[in-house]
Design an enzyme around this catalytic site. Sequence first.
Site, short mmCIF file in Angstrom:
data_model
loop_
_atom_site.label_atom_id
_atom_site.label_comp_id
_atom_site.label_asym_id
_atom_site.label_seq_id
_atom_site.Cartn_x
_atom_site.Cartn_y
_atom_site.Cartn_z
N CYS A 1 -1.13 38.86 30.53
CA CYS A 1 -1.01 37.89 31.63
C CYS A 1 0.20 36.97 31.55
CB CYS A 1 -2.27 37.04 31.70
SG CYS A 1 -3.75 37.96 32.07
N ARG B 1 7.95 34.85 19.10
CA ARG B 1 7.69 36.28 18.90
C ARG B 1 6.23 36.51 18.53
NH1 ARG B 1 12.17 37.53 16.25
NH2 ARG B 1 11.32 37.90 14.16
N SER B 2 5.35 35.75 19.15
CA SER B 2 3.92 35.95 18.92
C SER B 2 3.50 37.30 19.50
CB SER B 2 3.11 34.83 19.56
OG SER B 2 3.17 34.94 20.98
N PHE C 1 7.45 28.39 28.59
CA PHE C 1 6.03 28.69 28.75
C PHE C 1 5.17 27.98 27.71
CE2 PHE C 1 7.45 32.28 26.04
CZ PHE C 1 6.50 32.24 25.02
#
Length: 302
Positions: free
Chosen positions: A142, A175-176, A259
């Site tokens: 999402c 970079r999760s 974000f």
Amino acid sequence: MTARTIDPAVLAESIRDGIRADLAAIPERLTVVGFLVDGDRPARTYAEYTRRACAEVGIDFDLRTPRADDVEAAVRDAGADDGVHGVFVYYPVRDPERDRWLRELVDPRKDVEGLHSFWSRCLYENRRFIDDAGTRRAVLPCTPLAVMKLLGEAGAFRGDGDTPLASVKACVFNRSEIVGRPLAAMLANDGAEVTSFDLSGSLAFRHAAGIQGHHVDAVATDRATALAEADVVVTGVPSRDFPLVRAEEIKPGAVCLNFSTMKNFADDVVERASVFVPRVGSMTVTMAMRNAVRLYRNANPA
């Protein structure tokens, strides 16, 4: 130059108009079940956003609050219930390792978040459809999908066809496995040259023409170089220790998007960027609603 600022709520509402039209053509009312265990403020707020988004488009939302010891069974039961069309889990539930396992317990046919490894494989192999006929579309996670839609609204897409981001250089701070890495992959799949940063260093994600997926290589590119060259800068660092991205660091005319729930850009970035997106907000749950419709259509192609 003063950047155009995009309010994600405006784009979200226009997309929800399309979702309402899609739902009107579906012969049954969809139900999404959410599981909230931790009860911390961000998770509870996210659940409330989901409830509102579902109500606004005409999807029933059932928020369930099982104990941590019971959540796995509850998720399995929802997957086996024909009356449930989508499943949403509000993390964290336990520790990162067990939460990763919990994501695998969500039936991918009902995974509105797009976090199951089945959907991850589709993403990292750049498979847009899950059938040979090209009628059943893959589901994307999402928040990365929300970022891509906002970048499209910002005018970041320059090319066409399968590589609308050809010639675009992007820089992503995060970079999760939930957002940053899949976002870098999505950008590269669409043709961008991406420099991805986290605490361990930098990686380059590049489009791989002629093969499934994309190339990922360790690089020594530093922050200053990446920002100076980037047409698109995306940040999602959940820490107040992150040095804010400043106007003097970015390429003139860059598209900048944050974000993270925390501020990642200095106020002066709007003096040098062409477009600034300060948050993703309601776009994330809007993409979950979009995924719910797509999953229903995949299961009911007629």
